[in-house]
Design an enzyme around this catalytic site. Structure first.
Site, PDB file in Angstrom:
ATOM      1  N   GLU A 220       0.886  -1.183   0.000  1.00 24.92           N
ATOM      2  CA  GLU A 220       0.000   0.000   0.000  1.00 24.92           C
ATOM      3  C   GLU A 220       0.908   1.213   0.000  1.00 24.92           C
ATOM      4  OE1 GLU A 220      -3.419   0.427   0.225  1.00 24.92           O
ATOM      5  OE2 GLU A 220      -3.832  -1.703  -0.010  1.00 24.92           O
ATOM      6  N   CYS A 254      -2.072   9.707   2.702  1.00 23.12           N
ATOM      7  CA  CYS A 254      -1.536   9.118   1.467  1.00 23.12           C
ATOM      8  C   CYS A 254      -2.371   9.478   0.243  1.00 23.12           C
ATOM      9  CB  CYS A 254      -1.460   7.608   1.604  1.00 23.12           C
ATOM     10  SG  CYS A 254      -3.031   6.878   2.098  1.00 23.12           S
TER      11      CYS A 254
HETATM   12  P1  NAD Z   1       7.803   5.015   7.436  1.00 26.27           P
HETATM   13  O1  NAD Z   1       9.095   5.770   7.318  1.00 26.27           O
HETATM   14  O2  NAD Z   1       7.146   4.952   8.764  1.00 26.27           O
HETATM   15  O3  NAD Z   1       8.077   3.564   6.880  1.00 26.27           O
HETATM   16  C1  NAD Z   1       7.085   2.583   6.881  1.00 26.27           C
HETATM   17  C2  NAD Z   1       7.605   1.359   7.578  1.00 26.27           C
HETATM   18  O4  NAD Z   1       8.761   0.882   6.908  1.00 26.27           O
HETATM   19  C3  NAD Z   1       8.005   1.605   9.030  1.00 26.27           C
HETATM   20  O5  NAD Z   1       7.472   0.570   9.827  1.00 26.27           O
HETATM   21  C4  NAD Z   1       9.521   1.589   8.990  1.00 26.27           C
HETATM   22  O6  NAD Z   1      10.086   1.095  10.183  1.00 26.27           O
HETATM   23  C5  NAD Z   1       9.822   0.670   7.844  1.00 26.27           C
HETATM   24  N1  NAD Z   1      11.110   1.006   7.201  1.00 26.27           N
HETATM   25  C6  NAD Z   1      11.618   2.242   6.994  1.00 26.27           C
HETATM   26  N2  NAD Z   1      12.804   2.162   6.349  1.00 26.27           N
HETATM   27  C7  NAD Z   1      13.056   0.854   6.166  1.00 26.27           C
HETATM   28  C8  NAD Z   1      14.142   0.122   5.555  1.00 26.27           C
HETATM   29  N3  NAD Z   1      15.196   0.722   5.006  1.00 26.27           N
HETATM   30  N4  NAD Z   1      14.057  -1.236   5.544  1.00 26.27           N
HETATM   31  C9  NAD Z   1      12.996  -1.859   6.087  1.00 26.27           C
HETATM   32  N5  NAD Z   1      11.956  -1.212   6.671  1.00 26.27           N
HETATM   33  C10 NAD Z   1      11.973   0.113   6.711  1.00 26.27           C
HETATM   34  O7  NAD Z   1       6.707   5.577   6.517  1.00 26.27           O
HETATM   35  P2  NAD Z   1       6.862   6.289   5.188  1.00 26.27           P
HETATM   36  O8  NAD Z   1       7.361   5.317   4.180  1.00 26.27           O
HETATM   37  O9  NAD Z   1       7.551   7.607   5.347  1.00 26.27           O
HETATM   38  O10 NAD Z   1       5.285   6.587   4.971  1.00 26.27           O
HETATM   39  C11 NAD Z   1       4.882   7.556   4.134  1.00 26.27           C
HETATM   40  C12 NAD Z   1       4.509   6.942   2.809  1.00 26.27           C
HETATM   41  O11 NAD Z   1       3.495   5.990   3.030  1.00 26.27           O
HETATM   42  C13 NAD Z   1       3.940   7.936   1.833  1.00 26.27           C
HETATM   43  O12 NAD Z   1       4.474   7.661   0.561  1.00 26.27           O
HETATM   44  C14 NAD Z   1       2.463   7.624   1.836  1.00 26.27           C
HETATM   45  O13 NAD Z   1       1.794   7.952   0.648  1.00 26.27           O
HETATM   46  C15 NAD Z   1       2.469   6.156   2.078  1.00 26.27           C
HETATM   47  N6  NAD Z   1       1.215   5.728   2.665  1.00 26.27           N
HETATM   48  C16 NAD Z   1       0.415   4.919   1.934  1.00 26.27           C
HETATM   49  C17 NAD Z   1      -0.797   4.524   2.450  1.00 26.27           C
HETATM   50  C18 NAD Z   1      -1.721   3.615   1.711  1.00 26.27           C
HETATM   51  O14 NAD Z   1      -2.646   3.128   2.345  1.00 26.27           O
HETATM   52  N7  NAD Z   1      -1.510   3.374   0.429  1.00 26.27           N
HETATM   53  C19 NAD Z   1      -1.180   4.954   3.720  1.00 26.27           C
HETATM   54  C20 NAD Z   1      -0.323   5.776   4.430  1.00 26.27           C
HETATM   55  C21 NAD Z   1       0.888   6.151   3.906  1.00 26.27           C
END
Ligand code: NAD
Length: 471
Positions: A220, A254
């Protein structure tokens, strides 16, 4: 209630934990639908009794107003719980389908079986809902689950850890708090399913790790969701609804509108209306509003602030370095190759362009990555049809923003770079279930005579004739 993180199994214990969860799954306990329902009810009661702690934590992590926490995090969870409890038994029944002539006599069924051991990795922007909503789907389908919430919303993560780790058998459900190190340790294990919500770049890392074991995934992800205001739109309504979808959670949603295209004939009126909507929602000084959120951390705050120089600011633009807040801001005509138009904004800045020809806007959208959502404000059914046919996105709301996510009857997910798979309601149940095709053949020796060798020339002729007639 001051809740600290609770009783978490350390990284060194992850392999052992997974072994215990496999044994729990193999015991067959989660196959029992009554067990699944009772555990979902238990989770519901626990969330209910920790509602205030969750709202306080969301306030600390994101300055999320209590009202918004109820509307966008706890409310959708409660609503999904009700929907699941009402339907799990029906969804779990074997689905009888037609049996082909070749397999007659016999009967055919699709059985939904749990994958087994599932991991849910969640982001920080709706840290409760995006952890517990997939959890519901995984539980309903009969899986054992390990949750990995985001380290960037630590207060919410701590309350969720308390709810799960204090009250559920860790062989069934466990929550691991922490950051990249913990996620990488989890990813090193073999899973039966991985459900990830986050950005596309981390999504690629998850997909690569899953590929080592050919583990199926739901990703997602996010993207730049466009929003068009056509000349025949109800402008006042459009302004109010766009202002809501864009600035709820300070734009850290998102599927918030990422950028706007407004028809040139209505631009001035629309801009006036959206300014009025912003101030109607957040007062004359949104930085002081109790109903307006903050940016999650300094890294994202600085990233967002840097976008303010990418275009001409026509609304907002003020910020508060101490409390990490940026006003609802509209910038006009940023260069399409500037960072604000190259990256997902994920914050309270809204680029605005005008257009005269709708086809040009649709081409602009098509030439970019497929977004998670797309929005159109227009009263014309032919404009709506053209928009739906000529753009591809995870989902669409016409004449409003964001709300298609709120239905338990429709799948929520992306397409292309905005994600793989979808969930909510029955789609969650299906996401976490393997659909096993089962053919029961009659034990009567009534086999198709053309089936077995030797294959003579005359049978070849008959086979050709049959294929011509029946296929
Ligand atoms: P985040 O930085 O919290 O990362 C998400 C998860 O990935 C966390 O649990 C984190 O610990 C893990 N993570 C981070 N770096 C990692 C790595 N190098 N290796 C393994 N795991 C790792 O969240 P984010 O990515 O900044 O979230 C924002 C993004 O999420 C935006 O792009 C947003 O659009 C998207 N988003 C999508 C939805 C959806 O339902 N489609 C909902 C909310 C957010």
């Amino acid at each position: 209630m001051n809740i600290q993180s609770t009783e978490q199994i350390p990284i060194s214990g992850i392999a052992e934990l997974l072994k215990l969860q496999r044994a729990f799954f193999d015991s067959g306990k989660t196959r029992d639908i009554s067990f699944r329902i009772s555990q979902i009810k238990k989770l519901h009661e626990l969330v209910n009794s920790h509602q205030q702690a969750l709202m306080d934590a969301l306030q600390k992590d994101l300055h999320k107003p209590a009202y918004e926490s109820l509307m966008t995090e706890l409310g959708p969870f409660y609503s999904e719980v009700r929907h699941f409890i009402r339907h799990i038994r029906d969804w779990s029944l074997p689905e009888t389908v037609a049996t082909s002539l070749f397999n007659t006599p016999g009967s055919s069924q699709i059985i939904r079986e749990p994958y087994g051991n599932v991991m849910v990795i969640a982001p920080w922007n709706y840290p409760f809902l995006l952890t517990f909503s997939p959890l519901l789907g995984a539980m309903a389908a009969g899986n054992c689950v390990i949750l990995k919430p985001s380290e960037h919303a630590p207060h919410t993560s701590a309350v969720m850890a308390h709810i799960i780790n204090k009250h559920f058998d860790s062989s069934y459900i466990h929550l691991i708090e922490g950051g990249i190190e913990e996620t990488q340790a989890l990813l090193a294990e073999r899973w039966d399913y991985i459900f990830f919500t986050g950005g596309p770049e981390i999504g690629k890392i998850i997909y690569q790790s899953a590929a080592q074991h050919l583990t199926p995934v739901t990703l997602e992800l996010g993207g730049k969701s466009p929003c068009i205001v056509h000349k025949d739109a109800n402008l006042k309504l459009a302004a109010k609804r766009i202002a809501w979808g864009k600035w709820i959670n300070s734009g850290q949603t998102c599927l918030a509108p990422d950028y706007l295209f407004v028809h040139e004939d209505v631009k001035n009126t629309f801009v006036q209306q959206i300014k009025e909507a912003i101030h109607a929602h957040y007062g004359s000084n949104p930085l002081q509003s109790q109903d307006y959120g903050k940016i999650i951390n300094r890294r994202h705050y600085e990233r967002l602030k840097s976008y303010l120089t990418n275009g001409n600011i026509i609304e907002g633009g003020n910020y508060d370095d101490e409390h990490l807040r940026i006003e609802p801001t509209i910038i006009e005509n940023p260069a399409t190759d500037s960072p604000v138009m190259q990256e997902e904004i994920f914050g309270p800045i809204l680029p605005l362009y005008t257009y005269s020809n709708l086809e040009d806007v649709l081409t602009f959208i098509r030439q970019r990555e497929k977004p998670l959502a797309a929005y159109l404000f227009s009263r014309s059914s032919s404009v709506q049809k053209t928009f739906l046919q000529q753009t591809s996105s995870g989902g669409v709301t016409i004449n409003d923003t964001v709300l298609h996510i709120s239905s338990s009857e429709m799948p929520f997910g992306g397409v292309g770079k905005s994600g793989i798979g979808g969930y909510h309601g029955k789609y969650s149940f299906d996401t976490f279930s393997h659909k096993k095709a089962v053919l029961h053949r009659s034990v009567q020796p009534l086999d198709n005579l053309l089936r077995f060798p030797p294959y003579s020339m005359s049978r070849l002729k008959i086979m050709k004739e049959l294929l011509k007639r029946f296929l």
